[in-house]
Design a protein around this motif. Structure first.
Motif, PDB file in Angstrom:
ATOM      1  N   THR A  16     -26.138 -29.975-125.687  1.00 54.38           N
ATOM      2  CA  THR A  16     -27.553 -30.238-125.406  1.00 54.38           C
ATOM      3  C   THR A  16     -27.811 -30.405-123.912  1.00 54.38           C
ATOM      4  O   THR A  16     -28.910 -30.782-123.516  1.00 54.38           O
ATOM      5  N   ALA A  17     -26.805 -30.151-123.099  1.00 57.36           N
ATOM      6  CA  ALA A  17     -26.941 -30.160-121.637  1.00 57.36           C
ATOM      7  C   ALA A  17     -26.183 -28.956-121.100  1.00 57.36           C
ATOM      8  O   ALA A  17     -25.220 -28.483-121.718  1.00 57.36           O
ATOM      9  N   ASP A  18     -26.597 -28.452-119.955  1.00 56.22           N
ATOM     10  CA  ASP A  18     -25.966 -27.274-119.366  1.00 56.22           C
ATOM     11  C   ASP A  18     -24.454 -27.467-119.261  1.00 56.22           C
ATOM     12  O   ASP A  18     -23.979 -28.570-119.000  1.00 56.22           O
ATOM     13  N   PHE A  19     -23.703 -26.374-119.480  1.00 57.43           N
ATOM     14  CA  PHE A  19     -22.249 -26.426-119.414  1.00 57.43           C
ATOM     15  C   PHE A  19     -21.721 -25.051-119.046  1.00 57.43           C
ATOM     16  O   PHE A  19     -22.462 -24.077-119.032  1.00 57.43           O
ATOM     17  N   GLU A  20     -20.433 -24.978-118.757  1.00 55.99           N
ATOM     18  CA  GLU A  20     -19.809 -23.702-118.416  1.00 55.99           C
ATOM     19  C   GLU A  20     -18.882 -23.285-119.557  1.00 55.99           C
ATOM     20  O   GLU A  20     -18.153 -24.103-120.116  1.00 55.99           O
ATOM     21  N   PHE A  21     -18.958 -21.996-119.901  1.00 56.99           N
ATOM     22  CA  PHE A  21     -18.104 -21.443-120.961  1.00 56.99           C
ATOM     23  C   PHE A  21     -17.648 -20.061-120.511  1.00 56.99           C
ATOM     24  O   PHE A  21     -18.480 -19.211-120.189  1.00 56.99           O
ATOM     25  N   MET A  22     -16.349 -19.861-120.447  1.00 52.48           N
ATOM     26  CA  MET A  22     -15.756 -18.596-120.051  1.00 52.48           C
ATOM     27  C   MET A  22     -16.305 -18.107-118.705  1.00 52.48           C
ATOM     28  O   MET A  22     -16.638 -16.936-118.539  1.00 52.48           O
ATOM     29  N   GLY A  23     -16.430 -19.045-117.767  1.00 50.67           N
ATOM     30  CA  GLY A  23     -16.846 -18.692-116.425  1.00 50.67           C
ATOM     31  C   GLY A  23     -18.337 -18.481-116.222  1.00 50.67           C
ATOM     32  O   GLY A  23     -18.759 -18.087-115.146  1.00 50.67           O
ATOM     33  N   ARG A  65     -22.341 -20.127-116.711  1.00 50.60           N
ATOM     34  CA  ARG A  65     -23.144 -21.315-116.967  1.00 50.60           C
ATOM     35  C   ARG A  65     -24.055 -21.058-118.164  1.00 50.60           C
ATOM     36  O   ARG A  65     -24.753 -20.037-118.230  1.00 50.60           O
ATOM     37  N   ARG A  66     -24.037 -21.971-119.115  1.00 51.33           N
ATOM     38  CA  ARG A  66     -24.896 -21.883-120.298  1.00 51.33           C
ATOM     39  C   ARG A  66     -25.987 -22.929-120.156  1.00 51.33           C
ATOM     40  O   ARG A  66     -25.705 -24.112-119.961  1.00 51.33           O
ATOM     41  N   VAL A  67     -27.232 -22.502-120.235  1.00 52.07           N
ATOM     42  CA  VAL A  67     -28.369 -23.399-120.063  1.00 52.07           C
ATOM     43  C   VAL A  67     -28.876 -23.807-121.441  1.00 52.07           C
ATOM     44  O   VAL A  67     -29.200 -22.959-122.278  1.00 52.07           O
ATOM     45  N   CYS A  68     -28.939 -25.114-121.680  1.00 53.98           N
ATOM     46  CA  CYS A  68     -29.427 -25.612-122.969  1.00 53.98           C
ATOM     47  C   CYS A  68     -30.032 -27.003-122.765  1.00 53.98           C
ATOM     48  O   CYS A  68     -29.948 -27.581-121.686  1.00 53.98           O
ATOM     49  N   SER A  69     -30.625 -27.516-123.829  1.00 56.90           N
ATOM     50  CA  SER A  69     -31.285 -28.823-123.764  1.00 56.90           C
ATOM     51  C   SER A  69     -31.326 -29.416-125.162  1.00 56.90           C
ATOM     52  O   SER A  69     -30.904 -28.784-126.135  1.00 56.90           O
ATOM     53  N   GLU A  70     -31.856 -30.629-125.258  1.00 50.10           N
ATOM     54  CA  GLU A  70     -32.026 -31.268-126.571  1.00 50.10           C
ATOM     55  C   GLU A  70     -32.909 -30.396-127.475  1.00 50.10           C
ATOM     56  O   GLU A  70     -32.668 -30.291-128.666  1.00 50.10           O
ATOM     57  N   ASP A  71     -33.931 -29.777-126.897  1.00 47.19           N
ATOM     58  CA  ASP A  71     -34.857 -28.942-127.665  1.00 47.19           C
ATOM     59  C   ASP A  71     -34.336 -27.536-127.918  1.00 47.19           C
ATOM     60  O   ASP A  71     -34.849 -26.828-128.784  1.00 47.19           O
ATOM     61  N   ASP A  72     -33.335 -27.118-127.168  1.00 41.15           N
ATOM     62  CA  ASP A  72     -32.779 -25.765-127.279  1.00 41.15           C
ATOM     63  C   ASP A  72     -31.248 -25.820-127.130  1.00 41.15           C
ATOM     64  O   ASP A  72     -30.696 -25.349-126.137  1.00 41.15           O
ATOM     65  N   PRO A  73     -30.562 -26.408-128.122  1.00 41.03           N
ATOM     66  CA  PRO A  73     -29.109 -26.556-128.013  1.00 41.03           C
ATOM     67  C   PRO A  73     -28.380 -25.225-128.171  1.00 41.03           C
ATOM     68  O   PRO A  73     -28.952 -24.237-128.642  1.00 41.03           O
ATOM     69  N   GLN A  74     -27.122 -25.227-127.762  1.00 39.72           N
ATOM     70  CA  GLN A  74     -26.238 -24.097-128.012  1.00 39.72           C
ATOM     71  C   GLN A  74     -25.040 -24.612-128.789  1.00 39.72           C
ATOM     72  O   GLN A  74     -24.632 -25.767-128.638  1.00 39.72           O
ATOM     73  N   TYR A  75     -24.475 -23.735-129.612  1.00 40.68           N
ATOM     74  CA  TYR A  75     -23.432 -24.125-130.543  1.00 40.68           C
ATOM     75  C   TYR A  75     -22.149 -23.354-130.263  1.00 40.68           C
ATOM     76  O   TYR A  75     -22.159 -22.126-130.211  1.00 40.68           O
ATOM     77  N   LYS A  76     -21.061 -24.087-130.094  1.00 42.37           N
ATOM     78  CA  LYS A  76     -19.751 -23.455-129.957  1.00 42.37           C
ATOM     79  C   LYS A  76     -19.210 -23.270-131.368  1.00 42.37           C
ATOM     80  O   LYS A  76     -19.180 -24.213-132.165  1.00 42.37           O
ATOM     81  N   VAL A  77     -18.818 -22.047-131.679  1.00 47.57           N
ATOM     82  CA  VAL A  77     -18.348 -21.713-133.020  1.00 47.57           C
ATOM     83  C   VAL A  77     -16.960 -21.083-132.944  1.00 47.57           C
ATOM     84  O   VAL A  77     -16.633 -20.396-131.978  1.00 47.57           O
ATOM     85  N   ARG A  78     -16.147 -21.331-133.961  1.00 39.93           N
ATOM     86  CA  ARG A  78     -14.796 -20.777-134.036  1.00 39.93           C
ATOM     87  C   ARG A  78     -14.747 -19.767-135.182  1.00 39.93           C
ATOM     88  O   ARG A  78     -15.080 -20.075-136.323  1.00 39.93           O
TER      89      ARG A  78
END
Length: 70
Positions: free
Chosen positions: A29-36, A38-51
């Motif tokens: 629910t906060a910006d983070f880095e994945f595979m080099g 930057r992923r932009v997200c928020s409480e209203d627009d989360p992103q999901y890490k899936v396996r």
């Protein structure tokens, strides 16, 4: 509004090779880095890490790219 998912939820998404099934492993629910990148997200627009069940590799998607299984 998009559906919300939780850690442990079983989901399906589309990839270049076709439909993939797997499990939500993290909810961001906060910006983070994945595979080099930057992923932009928020409480209203989360992103999901899936396996992936097939490869055990991880990907990150917004809710609108995922479909709940079961």
């Amino acid at each position: 509004m998009s559906e919300e998912f939780n850690v442990g939820d079983r989901v399906r998404w589309n990839s270049r090779t076709g439909a993939v099934t797997g499990e939500v492993t993290e909810v961001h629910t906060a910006d983070f880095e994945f595979m080099g990148r930057r992923r932009v997200c928020s409480e209203d627009d989360p992103q999901y890490k899936v396996r992936s069940d097939a490869t055990a590799l991880h990907a990150v998607h917004r809710a609108d790219a995922l479909r709940r299984l079961g």
